[in-house]
Scaffold this motif. Structure first.
Motif, PDB file in Angstrom:
ATOM      1  N   LYS A 173       0.843  -1.208   0.000  1.00  0.00           N
ATOM      2  CA  LYS A 173       0.000   0.000   0.000  1.00  0.00           C
ATOM      3  C   LYS A 173       0.877   1.257   0.000  1.00  0.00           C
ATOM      4  CE  LYS A 173      -3.868  -1.759   2.675  1.00  0.00           C
ATOM      5  NZ  LYS A 173      -4.456  -1.633   4.014  1.00  0.00           N
ATOM      6  N   GLU A 174       1.916   1.230   0.819  1.00  0.00           N
ATOM      7  CA  GLU A 174       2.804   2.397   0.888  1.00  0.00           C
ATOM      8  C   GLU A 174       3.538   2.596  -0.446  1.00  0.00           C
ATOM      9  OE1 GLU A 174       3.626   2.494   5.709  1.00  0.00           O
ATOM     10  OE2 GLU A 174       5.206   1.696   4.409  1.00  0.00           O
ATOM     11  N   LEU A 175       4.025   1.500  -0.984  1.00  0.00           N
ATOM     12  CA  LEU A 175       4.731   1.567  -2.266  1.00  0.00           C
ATOM     13  C   LEU A 175       3.826   2.133  -3.351  1.00  0.00           C
ATOM     14  CD1 LEU A 175       7.301   0.874  -3.903  1.00  0.00           C
ATOM     15  CD2 LEU A 175       6.278  -1.369  -4.357  1.00  0.00           C
ATOM     16  N   HIS A 176       2.568   1.680  -3.342  1.00  0.00           N
ATOM     17  CA  HIS A 176       1.604   2.140  -4.338  1.00  0.00           C
ATOM     18  C   HIS A 176       1.454   3.662  -4.268  1.00  0.00           C
ATOM     19  CE1 HIS A 176      -1.759   1.675  -7.087  1.00  0.00           C
ATOM     20  NE2 HIS A 176      -2.431   2.514  -6.328  1.00  0.00           N
ATOM     21  N   GLN A 177       1.347   4.176  -3.052  1.00  0.00           N
ATOM     22  CA  GLN A 177       1.217   5.625  -2.858  1.00  0.00           C
ATOM     23  C   GLN A 177       2.463   6.366  -3.336  1.00  0.00           C
ATOM     24  OE1 GLN A 177      -1.175   7.714  -1.775  1.00  0.00           O
ATOM     25  NE2 GLN A 177      -2.610   6.000  -1.685  1.00  0.00           N
ATOM     26  N   VAL A 178       3.618   5.879  -2.925  1.00  0.00           N
ATOM     27  CA  VAL A 178       4.851   6.639  -3.184  1.00  0.00           C
ATOM     28  C   VAL A 178       5.298   6.497  -4.634  1.00  0.00           C
ATOM     29  CG1 VAL A 178       7.277   6.961  -2.539  1.00  0.00           C
ATOM     30  CG2 VAL A 178       5.574   6.441  -0.767  1.00  0.00           C
ATOM     31  N   MET A 179       5.239   5.288  -5.164  1.00  0.00           N
ATOM     32  CA  MET A 179       5.834   5.096  -6.501  1.00  0.00           C
ATOM     33  C   MET A 179       5.053   5.824  -7.588  1.00  0.00           C
ATOM     34  SD  MET A 179       5.108   1.139  -7.462  1.00  0.00           S
ATOM     35  CE  MET A 179       3.500   0.548  -7.966  1.00  0.00           C
ATOM     36  N   GLY A 180       3.737   5.987  -7.370  1.00  0.00           N
ATOM     37  CA  GLY A 180       2.933   6.696  -8.370  1.00  0.00           C
ATOM     38  C   GLY A 180       3.243   8.179  -8.417  1.00  0.00           C
ATOM     39  N   GLU A 225      23.308  15.670  10.363  1.00  0.00           N
ATOM     40  CA  GLU A 225      24.453  16.579  10.204  1.00  0.00           C
ATOM     41  C   GLU A 225      24.622  17.048   8.764  1.00  0.00           C
ATOM     42  OE1 GLU A 225      26.491  18.110  12.413  1.00  0.00           O
ATOM     43  OE2 GLU A 225      25.011  17.418  13.868  1.00  0.00           O
ATOM     44  N   ALA A 226      23.961  16.354   7.832  1.00  0.00           N
ATOM     45  CA  ALA A 226      23.975  16.796   6.429  1.00  0.00           C
ATOM     46  C   ALA A 226      22.804  17.730   6.149  1.00  0.00           C
ATOM     47  CB  ALA A 226      23.941  15.584   5.500  1.00  0.00           C
ATOM     48  N   GLY A 227      22.114  18.137   7.207  1.00  0.00           N
ATOM     49  CA  GLY A 227      20.989  19.060   7.044  1.00  0.00           C
ATOM     50  C   GLY A 227      19.667  18.365   6.778  1.00  0.00           C
ATOM     51  N   GLY A 228      19.643  17.051   6.902  1.00  0.00           N
ATOM     52  CA  GLY A 228      18.419  16.295   6.652  1.00  0.00           C
ATOM     53  C   GLY A 228      17.603  16.097   7.915  1.00  0.00           C
ATOM     54  N   PHE A 229      16.423  15.528   7.726  1.00  0.00           N
ATOM     55  CA  PHE A 229      15.496  15.289   8.831  1.00  0.00           C
ATOM     56  C   PHE A 229      15.098  13.827   8.882  1.00  0.00           C
ATOM     57  CE2 PHE A 229      15.460  19.734   8.113  1.00  0.00           C
ATOM     58  CZ  PHE A 229      15.126  20.327   9.328  1.00  0.00           C
ATOM     59  N   ILE A 230      14.850  13.357  10.101  1.00  0.00           N
ATOM     60  CA  ILE A 230      14.447  11.978  10.338  1.00  0.00           C
ATOM     61  C   ILE A 230      13.131  12.021  11.109  1.00  0.00           C
ATOM     62  CG2 ILE A 230      15.026   9.876  11.642  1.00  0.00           C
ATOM     63  CD1 ILE A 230      17.159  10.142   9.675  1.00  0.00           C
ATOM     64  N   ALA A 231      12.209  11.145  10.774  1.00  0.00           N
ATOM     65  CA  ALA A 231      10.989  11.044  11.580  1.00  0.00           C
ATOM     66  C   ALA A 231      10.583   9.590  11.742  1.00  0.00           C
ATOM     67  CB  ALA A 231       9.864  11.843  10.926  1.00  0.00           C
ATOM     68  N   GLU A 232       9.728   9.378  12.729  1.00  0.00           N
ATOM     69  CA  GLU A 232       9.126   8.066  12.932  1.00  0.00           C
ATOM     70  C   GLU A 232       7.875   8.050  12.055  1.00  0.00           C
ATOM     71  OE1 GLU A 232       7.431   4.528  14.825  1.00  0.00           O
ATOM     72  OE2 GLU A 232       6.523   6.408  14.191  1.00  0.00           O
ATOM     73  N   ILE A 233       7.683   7.018  11.252  1.00  0.00           N
ATOM     74  CA  ILE A 233       6.636   7.034  10.220  1.00  0.00           C
ATOM     75  C   ILE A 233       5.263   7.341  10.806  1.00  0.00           C
ATOM     76  CG2 ILE A 233       5.389   5.698   8.469  1.00  0.00           C
ATOM     77  CD1 ILE A 233       7.939   4.131   7.932  1.00  0.00           C
ATOM     78  N   ASP A 234       4.920   6.738  11.944  1.00  0.00           N
ATOM     79  CA  ASP A 234       3.586   6.909  12.508  1.00  0.00           C
ATOM     80  C   ASP A 234       3.522   8.025  13.539  1.00  0.00           C
ATOM     81  OD1 ASP A 234       2.708   4.568  11.037  1.00  0.00           O
ATOM     82  OD2 ASP A 234       3.864   3.409  12.477  1.00  0.00           O
ATOM     83  N   GLY A 235       4.573   8.827  13.617  1.00  0.00           N
ATOM     84  CA  GLY A 235       4.574   9.941  14.553  1.00  0.00           C
ATOM     85  C   GLY A 235       5.042   9.556  15.947  1.00  0.00           C
ATOM     86  N   LEU A 256       6.720  12.816   1.812  1.00  0.00           N
ATOM     87  CA  LEU A 256       6.746  11.360   1.984  1.00  0.00           C
ATOM     88  C   LEU A 256       5.771  10.918   3.067  1.00  0.00           C
ATOM     89  CD1 LEU A 256      10.422  10.004   1.793  1.00  0.00           C
ATOM     90  CD2 LEU A 256       8.401   9.138   0.577  1.00  0.00           C
ATOM     91  N   ILE A 257       5.770  11.639   4.191  1.00  0.00           N
ATOM     92  CA  ILE A 257       4.877  11.292   5.302  1.00  0.00           C
ATOM     93  C   ILE A 257       3.415  11.392   4.862  1.00  0.00           C
ATOM     94  CG2 ILE A 257       4.054  12.073   7.567  1.00  0.00           C
ATOM     95  CD1 ILE A 257       6.980  12.658   8.283  1.00  0.00           C
ATOM     96  N   GLU A 258       3.127  12.405   4.050  1.00  0.00           N
ATOM     97  CA  GLU A 258       1.778  12.568   3.514  1.00  0.00           C
ATOM     98  C   GLU A 258       1.357  11.314   2.735  1.00  0.00           C
ATOM     99  OE1 GLU A 258       0.460  15.718   0.288  1.00  0.00           O
ATOM    100  OE2 GLU A 258       1.526  16.670   1.962  1.00  0.00           O
ATOM    101  N   LYS A 259       2.237  10.805   1.893  1.00  0.00           N
ATOM    102  CA  LYS A 259       1.931   9.606   1.092  1.00  0.00           C
ATOM    103  C   LYS A 259       1.808   8.372   1.985  1.00  0.00           C
ATOM    104  CE  LYS A 259       1.753  11.526  -2.894  1.00  0.00           C
ATOM    105  NZ  LYS A 259       0.429  11.658  -3.519  1.00  0.00           N
ATOM    106  N   LEU A 260       2.691   8.253   2.950  1.00  0.00           N
ATOM    107  CA  LEU A 260       2.648   7.081   3.833  1.00  0.00           C
ATOM    108  C   LEU A 260       1.375   7.112   4.680  1.00  0.00           C
ATOM    109  CD1 LEU A 260       6.434   6.985   4.859  1.00  0.00           C
ATOM    110  CD2 LEU A 260       5.257   5.500   3.204  1.00  0.00           C
ATOM    111  N   ASP A 261       0.963   8.311   5.099  1.00  0.00           N
ATOM    112  CA  ASP A 261      -0.301   8.456   5.841  1.00  0.00           C
ATOM    113  C   ASP A 261      -1.479   8.022   4.977  1.00  0.00           C
ATOM    114  OD1 ASP A 261       0.794   9.323   8.172  1.00  0.00           O
ATOM    115  OD2 ASP A 261       0.383  11.462   7.855  1.00  0.00           O
ATOM    116  N   ALA A 262      -1.428   8.396   3.704  1.00  0.00           N
ATOM    117  CA  ALA A 262      -2.531   8.069   2.787  1.00  0.00           C
ATOM    118  C   ALA A 262      -2.649   6.561   2.558  1.00  0.00           C
ATOM    119  CB  ALA A 262      -2.337   8.795   1.463  1.00  0.00           C
TER     120      ALA A 262
END
Ligand code: 2AM
Ligand code: CA
Ligand code: CA
Ligand code: CA
Length: 264
Positions: A173-180, A225-235, A256-262
């Motif tokens: 389901k997650e792949l379907h959301q993100v890959m499209g 340290e490269a200026g990126g962000f990390i999150a826990e998928i479900d908050g 990405l989180i928006e798609k994973l939530d969807a």
């Protein structure tokens, strides 16, 4: 980059020494002893040898620090404030198939916080490293996450569950959301390198579920340290304990989180 701190010298020294052992075994993989921890969860003599080298090296250089290592598990130290979190070979399946995409991952946890990490791919001699507050590096080059803001321009890495691992239906389901919505998806099979490649701007983002602390601890500080962000998928609060991780620059992470939530 200036001189490496003594902590970085120790961590990189251990990673390089383990990397040399891995390179030797990589040259003779047909003779490698292999067993299984799960249906498709392999462990080889190379995993154990690499872990032995790292354990010995770090115990000598910082006596008393504790360990959390993939193969031996938790090793209590007398110093309760410091713990090494180690994956001696991340990408065992790649390694076993002669694919030069695997790494040694070493992180240092101080009072519950990851303060330094190295991820070393010995097959191509790439040392990703970071200490909190002083930037992320690939060998002696400073790293910065990619600046792309839209999923349509993005290459996103993930990890697919395999035989014996849970979560296949949810992943689809997650792949379907993100890959499209993205330019491309990649699945290379080493979570520590996936995170390091996000830090290097080679991937615009990454998500995977059910990882272990040793897969992500070092990559976490390298991405930040490269200026990126990390999150826990479900908050959730603690990505190290749930292992459900999503990474990218600030905009890409949100998309990405928006798609994973969807996908829920
Ligand atoms: P490992 O090589 O250290 O075991 C995320 O995909 C993680 O799952 C990888 O970093 C890998 O770490 C682990 N893993 C274990 N078995 C796997 C398999 N059959 N396919 C892909 N990854 C696997
Ligand atoms: Ca393993
Ligand atoms: Ca791993
Ligand atoms: Ca491993």
């Amino acid at each position: 980059m200036g001189q490496l701190t003594s902590l970085m010298q120790i961590m990189q020294g251990a990673a390089r020494k383990a990397g040399r052992a891995l390179n030797r075994d990589f040259g003779e993989i047909e003779h490698l002893q292999v067993s299984r921890k799960g249906p498709a969860d392999f462990v080889t003599a190379a995993d154990r040898r690499s872990e032995e080298v790292i354990f010995k090296e770090l115990s000598e250089k910082r006596p008393g620090y504790g360990f959390l290592m993939e193969e031996r598990g938790e090793v209590a130290g007398t110093d309760k404030t410091h713990r090494w979190i180690v994956d001696p070979l991340d990408g065992t399946l790649n390694f076993m198939h002669g694919q030069p995409h695997f790494a040694v991952s070493i992180a240092l946890e101080r009072m519950g916080e990851i303060v330094a990490g190295v991820v070393y791919n010995p097959a191509v001699d790439e040392m990703f490293h970071a200490e909190k507050g002083t930037g992320a590096w690939l060998n002696d080059r400073r790293l910065r996450v990619a600046a792309r803001k839209e999923l349509a321009d993005a290459v996103i890495a993930t990890g697919t569950p395999f035989y014996g691992k849970k979560g296949h239906a949810r992943f689809l389901k997650e792949l379907h959301q993100v890959m499209g919505a993205t330019a491309g998806i990649r699945r290379y099979g080493s979570a520590s390198l996936d995170l390091s490649w996000v830090a290097a701007g080679r991937f615009d983002g990454f998500w995977e579920r059910d990882l272990k602390a040793w897969d992500i601890a070092a990559g976490l500080v390298i991405v930040r340290e490269a200026g990126g962000f990390i999150a826990e998928i479900d908050g959730g609060e603690d990505v190290l304990s749930t292992g459900n991780i999503v990474a990218g620059n600030e905009d890409m992470l949100a998309r990405l989180i928006e798609k994973l939530d969807a996908a829920r």
